[in-house]
Scaffold this motif. Structure first.
Motif, PDB file in Angstrom:
ATOM      1  N   UNK A 131     104.635 -86.168  72.868  1.00 33.37           N
ATOM      2  CA  UNK A 131     103.276 -86.715  72.902  1.00 33.37           C
ATOM      3  C   UNK A 131     102.923 -87.303  71.552  1.00 33.37           C
ATOM      4  N   UNK A 132     102.106 -88.327  71.583  1.00 35.02           N
ATOM      5  CA  UNK A 132     101.510 -88.839  70.360  1.00 35.02           C
ATOM      6  C   UNK A 132     100.321 -87.953  70.013  1.00 35.02           C
ATOM      7  N   UNK A 133     100.226 -87.584  68.750  1.00 35.02           N
ATOM      8  CA  UNK A 133      99.098 -86.737  68.329  1.00 35.02           C
ATOM      9  C   UNK A 133      97.754 -87.406  68.573  1.00 35.02           C
ATOM     10  N   UNK A 134      97.735 -88.728  68.645  1.00 32.77           N
ATOM     11  CA  UNK A 134      96.481 -89.451  68.837  1.00 32.77           C
ATOM     12  C   UNK A 134      96.325 -89.982  70.263  1.00 32.77           C
ATOM     13  N   UNK A 135      97.015 -89.356  71.213  1.00 26.25           N
ATOM     14  CA  UNK A 135      96.900 -89.769  72.610  1.00 26.25           C
ATOM     15  C   UNK A 135      95.541 -89.336  73.146  1.00 26.25           C
ATOM     16  N   UNK A 136      94.666 -90.299  73.364  1.00 21.97           N
ATOM     17  CA  UNK A 136      93.326 -89.987  73.892  1.00 21.97           C
ATOM     18  C   UNK A 136      93.271 -90.142  75.411  1.00 21.97           C
ATOM     19  N   UNK A 159     103.207 -87.733  64.874  1.00 19.91           N
ATOM     20  CA  UNK A 159     102.004 -88.157  64.151  1.00 19.91           C
ATOM     21  C   UNK A 159     101.807 -89.672  64.245  1.00 19.91           C
ATOM     22  N   UNK A 160     100.565 -90.083  64.186  1.00 23.33           N
ATOM     23  CA  UNK A 160     100.174 -91.497  64.173  1.00 23.33           C
ATOM     24  C   UNK A 160     100.704 -92.253  65.393  1.00 23.33           C
ATOM     25  N   UNK A 161     100.821 -91.543  66.515  1.00 22.49           N
ATOM     26  CA  UNK A 161     101.238 -92.178  67.760  1.00 22.49           C
ATOM     27  C   UNK A 161     100.210 -91.851  68.828  1.00 22.49           C
ATOM     28  N   UNK A 162     100.090 -92.753  69.796  1.00 26.80           N
ATOM     29  CA  UNK A 162      99.140 -92.577  70.883  1.00 26.80           C
ATOM     30  C   UNK A 162      99.841 -92.278  72.199  1.00 26.80           C
ATOM     31  N   UNK A 163      99.364 -92.914  73.260  1.00 25.21           N
ATOM     32  CA  UNK A 163      99.825 -92.627  74.607  1.00 25.21           C
ATOM     33  C   UNK A 163     101.269 -93.069  74.861  1.00 25.21           C
ATOM     34  N   UNK A 164     101.767 -93.978  74.093  1.00 29.75           N
ATOM     35  CA  UNK A 164     103.147 -94.467  74.258  1.00 29.75           C
ATOM     36  C   UNK A 164     103.898 -94.321  72.941  1.00 29.75           C
ATOM     37  N   UNK A 165     104.292 -93.095  72.589  1.00 28.84           N
ATOM     38  CA  UNK A 165     104.930 -92.890  71.285  1.00 28.84           C
ATOM     39  C   UNK A 165     106.247 -93.631  71.133  1.00 28.84           C
ATOM     40  N   UNK A 171     111.332 -95.095  66.074  1.00 25.18           N
ATOM     41  CA  UNK A 171     112.373 -94.373  65.337  1.00 25.18           C
ATOM     42  C   UNK A 171     112.226 -92.866  65.537  1.00 25.18           C
ATOM     43  N   UNK A 172     111.002 -92.364  65.426  1.00 22.72           N
ATOM     44  CA  UNK A 172     110.765 -90.932  65.604  1.00 22.72           C
ATOM     45  C   UNK A 172     111.048 -90.503  67.043  1.00 22.72           C
ATOM     46  N   UNK A 173     110.580 -91.313  67.991  1.00 24.90           N
ATOM     47  CA  UNK A 173     110.823 -91.002  69.398  1.00 24.90           C
ATOM     48  C   UNK A 173     112.323 -91.024  69.683  1.00 24.90           C
ATOM     49  N   UNK A 174     113.001 -92.057  69.203  1.00 24.51           N
ATOM     50  CA  UNK A 174     114.439 -92.176  69.423  1.00 24.51           C
ATOM     51  C   UNK A 174     115.224 -91.017  68.835  1.00 24.51           C
ATOM     52  N   UNK A 175     114.820 -90.558  67.648  1.00 21.04           N
ATOM     53  CA  UNK A 175     115.507 -89.423  67.023  1.00 21.04           C
ATOM     54  C   UNK A 175     115.342 -88.157  67.876  1.00 21.04           C
ATOM     55  N   UNK A 176     114.132 -87.927  68.385  1.00 25.63           N
ATOM     56  CA  UNK A 176     113.917 -86.764  69.255  1.00 25.63           C
ATOM     57  C   UNK A 176     114.728 -86.882  70.536  1.00 25.63           C
ATOM     58  N   UNK A 177     114.731 -88.066  71.121  1.00 21.11           N
ATOM     59  CA  UNK A 177     115.473 -88.303  72.356  1.00 21.11           C
ATOM     60  C   UNK A 177     116.969 -88.068  72.149  1.00 21.11           C
ATOM     61  N   UNK A 178     117.541 -88.673  71.100  1.00 21.14           N
ATOM     62  CA  UNK A 178     118.973 -88.526  70.864  1.00 21.14           C
ATOM     63  C   UNK A 178     119.352 -87.083  70.550  1.00 21.14           C
ATOM     64  N   UNK A 179     118.544 -86.395  69.753  1.00 24.75           N
ATOM     65  CA  UNK A 179     118.812 -84.986  69.459  1.00 24.75           C
ATOM     66  C   UNK A 179     118.802 -84.161  70.742  1.00 24.75           C
ATOM     67  N   UNK A 180     117.842 -84.396  71.600  1.00 19.06           N
ATOM     68  CA  UNK A 180     117.725 -83.674  72.860  1.00 19.06           C
ATOM     69  C   UNK A 180     118.944 -83.954  73.745  1.00 19.06           C
TER      70      UNK A 180
END
Length: 185
Positions: A131-136, A159-165, A171-180
């Motif tokens: 999730x993006x921390x700023x997803x409203x 951090x500093x991401x909204x509804x579509x991180x 880069x942050x999303x991709x790193x989490x995805x690849x690690x997972x």
């Protein structure tokens, strides 16, 4: 949900890791619940599913305008400049046909009213929720409060991401995805 399995069948893929955002994330979780033999793991972001009061923050119009699309973009993305005016215009053109727009509104209503909680304990696959921390639109709090319903769930906030991180912070999303995914092998 059945469309996911049909696509896998058409591509002759017997088992897959599935990834989805927003309503697509809800679909990936439902696919894992209903077709456990076909879904290896799930990565989902910005997922509704707890009878959320999805808050687009703007009144929905019968016919979307460019101004509506710009306002919606500013609600989805903390930095609305991630989408160029041309990209916004293209998205608007894609959803402007009346049937397409009405289907989108129906989907929003369905996602808003859906309660996934009863089905979560049945999902046995590994699940990464991002999730993006700023997803409203679909704030992370519902998932943080219900994470224990998942047998193998992990929740990450960018951090500093909204509804579509994946768009706000690729880069942050991709790193989490690849690690997972590496941990799935």
């Amino acid at each position: 949900v059945e469309a996911v399995v049909e696509i896998l069948d058409d591509l002759n893929i017997h088992r897959a890791h599935v990834v989805g955002n927003s309503l697509g994330g809800l679909v990936t979780l439902l696919a894992a619940e209903r077709y456990p033999a076909r879904v290896v793991s799930v990565v989902a972001s910005g997922v509704p599913g707890f009878k959320d009061k999805i808050d687009l923050g703007i009144p929905l119009r019968l016919h979307p305008s460019y101004e509506f699309a710009c306002t919606l973009t500013s609600r989805i993305f903390p930095d609305a400049t991630v989408l160029s005016p041309a990209m916004i215009a293209r998205c608007l053109a894609d959803i402007s046909p009346p049937d397409t727009y009405m289907n989108m509104l129906r989907s929003l209503r369905t996602a808003r009213d859906y309660d996934i909680a009863p089905g979560l304990p049945a999902i046995n696959q590994d699940i990464l929720l991002v999730f993006g921390e700023q997803d409203v639109i679909t704030p992370v709090t519902n998932w943080a409060n219900n994470l224990a319903l998942l047998r193998h769930g992990r929740l990450e906030c960018i951090p500093m991401a909204g509804h579509s991180p994946q768009i706000d912070r690729p880069a942050e999303f991709g790193a989490l995805l690849l690690d997972f995914l590496r941990r799935q092998v």
